[in-house]
Design a protein around this motif. Structure first.
Motif, mmCIF file in Angstrom:
data_model
loop_
_atom_site.group_PDB
_atom_site.id
_atom_site.type_symbol
_atom_site.label_atom_id
_atom_site.label_comp_id
_atom_site.label_asym_id
_atom_site.label_seq_id
_atom_site.Cartn_x
_atom_site.Cartn_y
_atom_site.Cartn_z
ATOM 1 N N LYS A 107 0.844 -1.210 0.000
ATOM 2 C CA LYS A 107 0.000 0.000 0.000
ATOM 3 C C LYS A 107 0.875 1.254 0.000
ATOM 4 O O LYS A 107 0.587 2.216 -0.705
ATOM 5 C CB LYS A 107 -0.920 0.007 1.231
ATOM 6 N N VAL A 108 1.947 1.223 0.817
ATOM 7 C CA VAL A 108 2.857 2.383 0.880
ATOM 8 C C VAL A 108 3.511 2.605 -0.492
ATOM 9 O O VAL A 108 3.571 3.737 -0.990
ATOM 10 C CB VAL A 108 3.945 2.165 1.972
ATOM 11 N N LEU A 109 3.957 1.496 -1.113
ATOM 12 C CA LEU A 109 4.619 1.604 -2.420
ATOM 13 C C LEU A 109 3.643 2.093 -3.498
ATOM 14 O O LEU A 109 4.016 2.866 -4.383
ATOM 15 C CB LEU A 109 5.220 0.253 -2.831
ATOM 16 N N GLU A 110 2.396 1.629 -3.401
ATOM 17 C CA GLU A 110 1.382 2.027 -4.394
ATOM 18 C C GLU A 110 1.044 3.513 -4.229
ATOM 19 O O GLU A 110 0.962 4.236 -5.220
ATOM 20 C CB GLU A 110 0.127 1.161 -4.196
ATOM 21 N N LYS A 111 0.882 3.952 -2.980
ATOM 22 C CA LYS A 111 0.572 5.354 -2.704
ATOM 23 C C LYS A 111 1.712 6.267 -3.182
ATOM 24 O O LYS A 111 1.477 7.392 -3.614
ATOM 25 C CB LYS A 111 0.377 5.533 -1.189
ATOM 26 N N ALA A 112 2.929 5.742 -3.093
ATOM 27 C CA ALA A 112 4.118 6.513 -3.509
ATOM 28 C C ALA A 112 4.282 6.507 -5.027
ATOM 29 O O ALA A 112 5.175 7.170 -5.550
ATOM 30 C CB ALA A 112 5.364 5.918 -2.857
ATOM 31 N N GLY A 113 3.442 5.735 -5.712
ATOM 32 C CA GLY A 113 3.515 5.682 -7.174
ATOM 33 C C GLY A 113 4.613 4.765 -7.690
ATOM 34 O O GLY A 113 4.914 4.770 -8.883
ATOM 35 N N LEU A 114 5.257 3.992 -6.799
ATOM 36 C CA LEU A 114 6.385 3.153 -7.238
ATOM 37 C C LEU A 114 5.921 1.817 -7.825
ATOM 38 O O LEU A 114 6.685 1.168 -8.551
ATOM 39 C CB LEU A 114 7.349 2.907 -6.072
ATOM 40 N N ILE A 115 4.709 1.368 -7.450
ATOM 41 C CA ILE A 115 4.157 0.161 -8.069
ATOM 42 C C ILE A 115 2.700 0.442 -8.455
ATOM 43 O O ILE A 115 2.087 1.394 -7.958
ATOM 44 C CB ILE A 115 4.197 -1.087 -7.136
ATOM 45 N N SER A 116 2.191 -0.398 -9.345
ATOM 46 C CA SER A 116 0.750 -0.349 -9.579
ATOM 47 C C SER A 116 0.247 -1.787 -9.487
ATOM 48 O O SER A 116 1.031 -2.738 -9.579
ATOM 49 C CB SER A 116 0.442 0.295 -10.927
ATOM 50 N N ARG A 117 -1.067 -1.930 -9.267
ATOM 51 C CA ARG A 117 -1.613 -3.268 -9.045
ATOM 52 C C ARG A 117 -2.777 -3.538 -9.979
ATOM 53 O O ARG A 117 -3.588 -2.638 -10.261
ATOM 54 C CB ARG A 117 -2.060 -3.404 -7.579
ATOM 55 N N GLY A 118 -2.831 -4.788 -10.464
ATOM 56 C CA GLY A 118 -3.905 -5.185 -11.371
ATOM 57 C C GLY A 118 -5.238 -5.267 -10.646
ATOM 58 O O GLY A 118 -5.297 -5.141 -9.414
ATOM 59 N N ARG A 119 -6.319 -5.503 -11.414
ATOM 60 C CA ARG A 119 -7.649 -5.469 -10.813
ATOM 61 C C ARG A 119 -8.186 -6.856 -10.479
ATOM 62 O O ARG A 119 -9.241 -6.961 -9.843
ATOM 63 C CB ARG A 119 -8.630 -4.754 -11.747
ATOM 64 N N ALA A 120 -7.459 -7.929 -10.898
ATOM 65 C CA ALA A 120 -7.953 -9.277 -10.625
ATOM 66 C C ALA A 120 -8.138 -9.443 -9.110
ATOM 67 O O ALA A 120 -7.166 -9.399 -8.353
ATOM 68 C CB ALA A 120 -6.957 -10.309 -11.164
ATOM 69 N N ALA A 121 -9.400 -9.627 -8.682
ATOM 70 C CA ALA A 121 -9.774 -9.518 -7.266
ATOM 71 C C ALA A 121 -8.900 -10.336 -6.317
ATOM 72 O O ALA A 121 -8.469 -9.849 -5.279
ATOM 73 C CB ALA A 121 -11.242 -9.907 -7.095
ATOM 74 N N GLN A 122 -8.627 -11.600 -6.658
ATOM 75 C CA GLN A 122 -7.886 -12.468 -5.749
ATOM 76 C C GLN A 122 -6.398 -12.111 -5.677
ATOM 77 O O GLN A 122 -5.862 -11.887 -4.603
ATOM 78 C CB GLN A 122 -8.046 -13.950 -6.161
ATOM 79 N N SER A 123 -5.747 -12.055 -6.840
ATOM 80 C CA SER A 123 -4.283 -11.940 -6.811
ATOM 81 C C SER A 123 -3.783 -10.485 -6.839
ATOM 82 O O SER A 123 -2.760 -10.179 -6.256
ATOM 83 C CB SER A 123 -3.681 -12.698 -7.996
#
Lengths: 131, 131
Positions: free
Chosen positions: A51-67
């Motif tokens: 979550k910290v990395l995503e908020k910082a813009g360093l990663i993004s995450r796919g929408r597939a609910a489980q993984s």
């Protein structure tokens, strides 16, 4: 890029587990479960780091609910690197100065060696003349 | 460079006042009083920021008791930039992909314009033949 995003990016990088997660993601996109395997911490802890990395813009995450596969977001790495690279001239200059100092030191050492060997070959060369 | 030093460096960079202090020091060595002038915060607050920057290895301070002049320590900027620059191939690759996508888009747009203008010149060129 607003300043607070750069704040979040540098803050996110200030943790060895998060830097290790980024190094793992450099090998390719992966799920949270796969990502957690080499780390000796719980899944919720990994999720918090993500979550910290995503908020910082360093990663993004796919929408597939489980993984919700994670991947690097290289653009934000570039933003942080660009900020640091503004100071490149200072470190290059400081290494140039060190380089120059070492060259001078080497020259002086060689010169002193040569002078000593000249003195051995001709020990009276520099002694005062007798009248 | 131990990992925790990189932690301290990135954590120190995660603050806009500290980044502004570094930008000021890029203009040259200065005393704490001079450094504090453009900032709307107290001297003790500036001193706390300087301590964080010093601990992170980003600045060093002289020994003159009263002024303790501050200067940039470019080597630690390089350490942090080197860490980020490991990921350079990813952002370059992602910009290459974006560039390729934009080139394709431009090609398709030009092609569709050309097709339309050809159709205007010869409106029946593509109509089915009559037997």
């Amino acid at each position: 890029m607003p300043a607070d995003h750069l704040d979040a990016t540098f803050a996110a990088l200030a943790d060895p587990t998060r830097r290790a997660i980024l190094a793992r993601l450099a090998l390719g996109e992966t799920s949270v479960n796969e990502l957690a395997q080499p780390f000796d911490i719980s899944l919720p802890a990994i999720s918090r780091h993500l979550k910290v990395l995503e908020k910082a813009g360093l990663i993004s995450r796919g929408r597939a609910a489980q993984s919700r596969p994670c991947r690097l977001n290289p653009r934000q790495f570039k933003t942080a690197a660009d900020w640091l690279n503004q100071y490149r001239e200072y470190w290059e200059e400081s290494f140039d100065r060190l380089d120059e100092y070492l060259r001078k030191l080497k020259y002086q050492r060689n010169k002193s060696k040569q002078d000593k060997s000249k003195q051995k070959e001709n020990p009276h060369a520099h002694s005062p003349r007798k009248h």
